[in-house]
Design an enzyme around this catalytic site. Structure first.
Site, PDB file in Angstrom:
ATOM      1  N   GLU A 166     -90.899  69.070  47.797  1.00 46.85           N
ATOM      2  CA  GLU A 166     -90.148  69.844  48.816  1.00 46.85           C
ATOM      3  C   GLU A 166     -89.472  68.946  49.184  1.00 46.85           C
ATOM      4  O   GLU A 166     -89.803  67.907  49.803  1.00 46.85           O
ATOM      5  CB  GLU A 166     -91.848  70.539  49.706  1.00 46.85           C
ATOM      6  CG  GLU A 166     -90.467  71.527  51.077  1.00 46.85           C
ATOM      7  CD  GLU A 166     -91.636  72.538  51.329  1.00 46.85           C
ATOM      8  OE1 GLU A 166     -92.139  73.041  51.163  1.00 46.85           O
ATOM      9  OE2 GLU A 166     -92.743  72.169  52.300  1.00 46.85           O
ATOM     10  N   LYS A 168     -87.512  68.360  52.040  1.00 46.66           N
ATOM     11  CA  LYS A 168     -87.623  69.272  53.666  1.00 46.66           C
ATOM     12  C   LYS A 168     -87.337  67.547  54.675  1.00 46.66           C
ATOM     13  O   LYS A 168     -87.930  67.138  54.370  1.00 46.66           O
ATOM     14  CB  LYS A 168     -88.878  69.564  54.099  1.00 46.66           C
ATOM     15  CG  LYS A 168     -90.008  69.639  54.969  1.00 46.66           C
ATOM     16  CD  LYS A 168     -90.705  70.202  55.069  1.00 46.66           C
ATOM     17  CE  LYS A 168     -92.439  69.374  55.221  1.00 46.66           C
ATOM     18  NZ  LYS A 168     -93.729  70.241  55.781  1.00 46.66           N
ATOM     19  N   LYS A 229     -88.151  78.226  50.430  1.00 48.84           N
ATOM     20  CA  LYS A 229     -89.173  78.581  51.253  1.00 48.84           C
ATOM     21  C   LYS A 229     -88.193  78.727  53.126  1.00 48.84           C
ATOM     22  O   LYS A 229     -88.053  78.208  53.560  1.00 48.84           O
ATOM     23  CB  LYS A 229     -89.555  76.863  51.470  1.00 48.84           C
ATOM     24  CG  LYS A 229     -90.695  76.517  52.287  1.00 48.84           C
ATOM     25  CD  LYS A 229     -91.740  76.394  51.598  1.00 48.84           C
ATOM     26  CE  LYS A 229     -93.443  77.089  51.694  1.00 48.84           C
ATOM     27  NZ  LYS A 229     -93.322  75.147  52.666  1.00 48.84           N
ATOM     28  N   GLU A 278     -98.905  82.986  50.126  1.00 44.35           N
ATOM     29  CA  GLU A 278     -99.374  81.870  50.817  1.00 44.35           C
ATOM     30  C   GLU A 278     -99.851  82.873  51.644  1.00 44.35           C
ATOM     31  O   GLU A 278    -100.233  84.250  52.395  1.00 44.35           O
ATOM     32  CB  GLU A 278     -98.225  81.399  51.511  1.00 44.35           C
ATOM     33  CG  GLU A 278     -98.934  79.835  52.316  1.00 44.35           C
ATOM     34  CD  GLU A 278     -97.879  79.362  53.448  1.00 44.35           C
ATOM     35  OE1 GLU A 278     -97.479  78.738  52.208  1.00 44.35           O
ATOM     36  OE2 GLU A 278     -98.653  79.144  54.134  1.00 44.35           O
ATOM     37  N   ASN A 300    -102.815  77.322  51.787  1.00 42.07           N
ATOM     38  CA  ASN A 300    -102.941  76.638  52.713  1.00 42.07           C
ATOM     39  C   ASN A 300    -103.832  75.905  53.748  1.00 42.07           C
ATOM     40  O   ASN A 300    -104.815  76.492  54.578  1.00 42.07           O
ATOM     41  CB  ASN A 300    -101.251  76.905  53.446  1.00 42.07           C
ATOM     42  CG  ASN A 300    -100.415  76.077  53.995  1.00 42.07           C
ATOM     43  OD1 ASN A 300    -100.833  74.325  53.836  1.00 42.07           O
ATOM     44  ND2 ASN A 300     -99.312  76.203  54.464  1.00 42.07           N
ATOM     45  N   GLU A 335    -101.430  73.958  48.741  1.00 43.55           N
ATOM     46  CA  GLU A 335    -100.179  73.487  50.045  1.00 43.55           C
ATOM     47  C   GLU A 335    -100.857  72.329  51.577  1.00 43.55           C
ATOM     48  O   GLU A 335    -101.918  72.858  51.597  1.00 43.55           O
ATOM     49  CB  GLU A 335     -99.687  75.285  50.078  1.00 43.55           C
ATOM     50  CG  GLU A 335     -99.319  76.086  49.290  1.00 43.55           C
ATOM     51  CD  GLU A 335     -98.737  76.942  49.814  1.00 43.55           C
ATOM     52  OE1 GLU A 335     -98.126  77.551  49.148  1.00 43.55           O
ATOM     53  OE2 GLU A 335     -98.152  77.023  51.335  1.00 43.55           O
ATOM     54  N   SER A 336     -99.690  71.857  51.423  1.00 44.89           N
ATOM     55  CA  SER A 336     -99.844  70.999  52.923  1.00 44.89           C
ATOM     56  C   SER A 336    -100.666  70.549  52.943  1.00 44.89           C
ATOM     57  O   SER A 336    -102.171  69.563  51.582  1.00 44.89           O
ATOM     58  CB  SER A 336     -99.971  71.911  54.000  1.00 44.89           C
ATOM     59  OG  SER A 336     -98.990  72.312  53.753  1.00 44.89           O
TER      60      SER A 336
HETATM   61  O1  LIG Z   1     -95.485  71.721  58.405  1.00 45.86           O
HETATM   62  C1  LIG Z   1     -95.292  72.708  59.604  1.00 45.86           C
HETATM   63  O2  LIG Z   1     -95.806  71.952  60.700  1.00 45.86           O
HETATM   64  C2  LIG Z   1     -95.326  74.001  59.496  1.00 45.86           C
HETATM   65  C3  LIG Z   1     -94.966  74.725  60.763  1.00 45.86           C
HETATM   66  C4  LIG Z   1     -94.922  75.981  60.963  1.00 45.86           C
HETATM   67  C5  LIG Z   1     -95.287  77.218  59.846  1.00 45.86           C
HETATM   68  C6  LIG Z   1     -94.866  75.602  57.979  1.00 45.86           C
HETATM   69  C7  LIG Z   1     -94.848  74.709  58.552  1.00 45.86           C
HETATM   70  N1  LIG Z   1     -95.242  74.146  57.246  1.00 45.86           N
HETATM   71  C8  LIG Z   1     -95.045  74.500  56.310  1.00 45.86           C
HETATM   72  C9  LIG Z   1     -95.846  74.082  55.043  1.00 45.86           C
HETATM   73  O3  LIG Z   1     -96.695  74.748  54.559  1.00 45.86           O
HETATM   74  C10 LIG Z   1     -95.631  72.898  54.272  1.00 45.86           C
HETATM   75  O4  LIG Z   1     -94.344  72.579  54.809  1.00 45.86           O
HETATM   76  C11 LIG Z   1     -95.808  72.996  52.332  1.00 45.86           C
HETATM   77  O5  LIG Z   1     -97.333  72.758  52.476  1.00 45.86           O
HETATM   78  C12 LIG Z   1     -95.984  71.235  52.395  1.00 45.86           C
HETATM   79  O6  LIG Z   1     -97.065  70.540  53.255  1.00 45.86           O
HETATM   80  P1  LIG Z   1     -96.983  68.862  53.542  1.00 45.86           P
HETATM   81  O7  LIG Z   1     -96.769  68.627  52.037  1.00 45.86           O
HETATM   82  O8  LIG Z   1     -97.599  69.402  54.683  1.00 45.86           O
HETATM   83  O9  LIG Z   1     -95.766  68.338  53.977  1.00 45.86           O
END
Ligand SMILES: O=C(O)c1ccccc1NCC(=O)[C@H](O)[C@H](O)COP(=O)(O)O
Length: 381
Positions: A166, A168, A229, A278, A300, A335-336
């Site tokens: 990503e 970001k 995204k 998602e 997620n 994800e995340s």
């Molecule tokens: O990341 C946030 O704070 C967030 C808040 C509100 C809506 C979406 C959000 N994030 C999107 C995502 O879930 C992440 O960008 C993506 O899955 C990557 O996650 P990470 O590796 O933890 O940065």
């Protein structure tokens, strides 16, 4: 019929009556249907006509229970609530200059805030570039790349979850992740180090992303398929993303009623795009599993309402629904919150074919080189 509401709210305001096109209260299916058909006929571009009329010509999209909900005159919020969707839509401003209108309600969480801001943003963008123009632009974009194919090939090559890396700059939960943010350099370094696909944040207000970033990365020579995204609430955004070079788009089940997802999936298919749908909980997953044509589901680990991150969410949902997902041939993206080789192994064992990773890569001095640290090995590409 929410799908028709999405279609109708994406059409030029002049094409039919503004109150039904921009309010969050549903019309009857018949009224809406004829409004959309009338608007579609008014669109000169044949592709626009095709895509709008597509929904009207495919009645199998609309089951009787859904029609009954519309006939009852319920608002989009109550239809969504009946599907377990907690995120409410705010009454959309009728014209961009009216701002957020008279509604003094307070958003209940960050996702709801993002969606309310998105409603205003999209109506302003549409006023500048109406649907038929954005559809025409999407037709001039180079053909969409095969997002799912890239994930599948990378998974077989590495015997490890394919990486969607990503791009970001910031997020509501973590603030600014990288001050010195060059989207093209980051994208190229991800690709060079084995990412299968890239995810480009386009939301400006909460993530400091942009559609310009998406377009610049697409034009930079990067070959990986690109996920836009975004927080999609309107089909206009899908065509716009395609016109800027997106190959895939995120659809969030916590925000979109079933018929919107169905309709948006069809539009994606017509455009050759992949939809990453998602989910965060069992109820959302069950809703999505009832929809035909889903190829890619993202689980997620982050609640977008509370920001709590828990990687066991992927495992729990796959323990419950993994068999059905496999039977349907759907690929799952974890994800995340993934930072270490143990995290990657954990979600791989749970059954994911791909992972979506932002923070743990983008915060490192060299985001591409950080991929080997995340996997505990170099990725082949
Ligand atoms: O990341 C946030 O704070 C967030 C808040 C509100 C809506 C979406 C959000 N994030 C999107 C995502 O879930 C992440 O960008 C993506 O899955 C990557 O996650 P990470 O590796 O933890 O940065």
């Amino acid at each position: 019929m929410e799908s028709l509401l999405a279609a109708s709210s994406s059409l030029p305001a002049a094409a039919f009556s503004p109150p039904s096109s921009l309010s969050s209260t549903s019309s009857s299916p018949h009224a809406l249907r004829s409004a959309v058909a009338g608007a579609a006929r008014a669109v000169r571009c044949s592709a626009a006509k095709d895509s709008i009329l597509y929904a009207l010509e495919h009645d199998e999209m609309f089951n009787s229970a859904e029609v009954i909900q519309w006939e009852s005159g319920k608002s989009i919020n109550s239809i969504a609530a009946a599907q377990g969707i907690r995120i409410r839509r705010r009454c959309r401003p009728r014209y961009p200059s009216e701002g957020s209108g008279a509604d003094k309600a307070v958003p209940r969480n960050m996702l709801e805030q993002i969606i309310w801001d998105k409603e205003v943003e999209v109506s302003q963008r549409k006023a500048k570039k109406p649907l038929q123009k954005v559809i025409e632009s999407s037709q001039h974009a180079p053909p969409a790349r095969d997002f799912v194919g890239a994930l599948t090939a990378a998974y077989s090559r590495n015997v490890a979850p394919a990486l969607i890396a990503e791009v970001k700059k910031a997020s509501p939960s973590r603030g600014v992740l990288r001050e010195d943010f060059n989207p093209v350099e980051i994208a190229q370094s991800y690709e060079k180090n084995g990412a299968a696909c890239l995810s480009i944040l386009t939301d400006e207000k909460h993530f400091q992303g942009s559609f310009e970033n998406l377009e610049t990365v697409r034009n930079s020579g990067v070959k990986c398929p690109l996920l836009c995204k975004e927080f999609v609430i309107d089909i206009w955004q899908i065509y716009y993303a395609r016109s800027k070079g997106a190959d895939a788009i995120l659809l969030i089940a916590a925000v979109l009623p079933d018929l919107d997802i169905k309709y948006m999936l069809r539009i994606c298919k017509n455009l050759g795009m992949t939809a990453l749908i998602e989910v965060h909980d069992e109820r959302e997953l069950d809703r999505v599993l009832k929809i035909d044509g889903v190829q890619l589901i993202g689980i997620n680990n982050r609640s977008l309402e509370t920001f709590k991150v828990d990687t066991s969410n992927t495992k729990t949902l796959l323990e419950k629904r993994g068999d059905l997902i496999r039977d349907k041939g759907i690929l799952v993206v974890g994800e995340s919150g993934l930072f270490t080789p143990d995290d990657v192994a954990y979600v791989q064992n749970a059954g994911v074919s791909a992972i979506l990773v932002g923070e743990s890569l983008v915060k490192q001095e060299n985001p591409g080189q950080a991929i080997a640290g995340l996997y505990g090995k170099d990725l082949l590409h």
